[in-house]
Design a protein around this motif. Structure first.
Motif, PDB file in Angstrom:
ATOM      1  N   ALA A 124     -18.116   0.049 -31.770  1.00  0.00           N
ATOM      2  CA  ALA A 124     -17.883   0.068 -33.215  1.00  0.00           C
ATOM      3  C   ALA A 124     -18.648  -1.040 -33.925  1.00  0.00           C
ATOM      4  N   THR A 125     -18.762  -2.207 -33.293  1.00  0.00           N
ATOM      5  CA  THR A 125     -19.473  -3.327 -33.917  1.00  0.00           C
ATOM      6  C   THR A 125     -20.939  -2.989 -34.145  1.00  0.00           C
ATOM      7  N   GLU A 143     -21.215  -0.414 -37.026  1.00  0.00           N
ATOM      8  CA  GLU A 143     -20.969  -1.060 -38.318  1.00  0.00           C
ATOM      9  C   GLU A 143     -22.159  -1.917 -38.728  1.00  0.00           C
ATOM     10  N   ARG A 144     -22.805  -2.548 -37.767  1.00  0.00           N
ATOM     11  CA  ARG A 144     -23.978  -3.361 -38.082  1.00  0.00           C
ATOM     12  C   ARG A 144     -25.126  -2.513 -38.631  1.00  0.00           C
ATOM     13  N   LEU A 193     -24.858   0.156 -40.429  1.00  0.00           N
ATOM     14  CA  LEU A 193     -24.509   0.449 -41.820  1.00  0.00           C
ATOM     15  C   LEU A 193     -24.689  -0.771 -42.707  1.00  0.00           C
ATOM     16  N   ASP A 194     -24.222  -1.927 -42.245  1.00  0.00           N
ATOM     17  CA  ASP A 194     -24.359  -3.154 -43.028  1.00  0.00           C
ATOM     18  C   ASP A 194     -25.828  -3.510 -43.253  1.00  0.00           C
ATOM     19  N   ASP A 200     -15.507   8.648 -33.334  1.00  0.00           N
ATOM     20  CA  ASP A 200     -15.674   7.644 -34.392  1.00  0.00           C
ATOM     21  C   ASP A 200     -16.494   8.170 -35.575  1.00  0.00           C
ATOM     22  N   SER A 220     -19.409   9.420 -35.511  1.00  0.00           N
ATOM     23  CA  SER A 220     -20.844   9.404 -35.270  1.00  0.00           C
ATOM     24  C   SER A 220     -21.239  10.690 -34.548  1.00  0.00           C
ATOM     25  N   ARG A 249     -20.177   5.955 -43.246  1.00  0.00           N
ATOM     26  CA  ARG A 249     -19.153   5.126 -43.888  1.00  0.00           C
ATOM     27  C   ARG A 249     -18.880   5.690 -45.277  1.00  0.00           C
TER      28      ARG A 249
END
Length: 221
Positions: free
Chosen positions: A7-8, A11-12, A14-15, A98, A100, A126
């Motif tokens: 997940a990390t 999320e990275r 997307l960020d 998740d 994806s 997201r």
């Protein structure tokens, strides 16, 4: 399938994409659309990198978030030909818990002198207060390799950012792309046609928005 992403990491992706899209200091205008002059293609040349980052920003009038959500995510495979003029074939390899997905797609070449391309990537989503973002990263999966030898593998990363425009029931469409076409094409020659291709794609998006939503899987009305 042994490829998994925590997940990390997702999320990275997307960020990082949101941060780059918002970073006005790095982008310079490169080209505008011929039909819609407010469609702007920007480029960013990172130091010591021959591949350009490309960003398209456009506004699509009177189109629901539900329809663009369906087009780019819920029914990506089925509706791909509605907006991508170079699309040949492909499939969703796996949808993960998740939200994806692993995707594999094949595309025709814009030139008779260049081989067609294929790509395999992970797509992660997201939801945002006023829309959504989809981020993409190339991956290499055994079940997503062409056995005919016709296709050259493109490696890329990027994103679709969709944001509601309340004033006219439309949305702002932002597309981010960093694409290495592979093969023997000099990178600079590969960079320059990309804005033209992407500007044609947004016209395909506008045409597709006149079609009905295929399913009820969209997250928006």
């Amino acid at each position: 399938m042994s490829v998994n992403y925590d997940a990390t990491t997702l999320e990275r992706y997307l960020d990082d994409d949101l941060a780059l899209i918002r970073n006005a200091d790095v982008w310079r205008e490169y080209k505008r659309g011929t039909q819609h002059k407010d469609d702007i293609c920007y480029i960013y040349k990172a130091p010591n990198d021959s591949i350009w980052w490309i960003k398209l920003v456009a506004h699509v009038d009177n189109s629901s978030l539900g329809n663009i959500d369906d087009l780019l995510d819920a029914n990506l495979k089925q509706r791909h030909p509605e907006w991508h003029e170079l699309y040949i074939d492909g499939r969703i390899i796996r949808k993960n818990d998740d939200r994806s997905e692993f995707c594999y797609f094949q595309y025709a070449s814009p030139s008779m002198f260049i081989a067609p391309r294929d790509t395999c990537y992970i797509k992660v989503r997201r939801d945002l207060p006023n829309g959504f973002i989809l981020s993409y990263r190339s991956v290499d999966l055994p079940e997503a390799r062409d056995s005919t030898g016709k296709f050259v593998r493109t490696h890329f990363k990027g994103a679709h950012l969709i944001e509601r425009a309340e004033q006219d029931n439309g949305f702002t469409y932002t597309y981010l792309q960093y694409a290495d076409p592979g093969g023997q094409i000099p990178k600079m020659l590969a960079n320059r046609p990309q804005c033209n291709i992407i500007l044609r794609e947004i016209e395909g998006i506008r045409r597709a928005m006149k079609n009905s939503v295929n399913s009820s899987k969209s997250n928006f009305p």
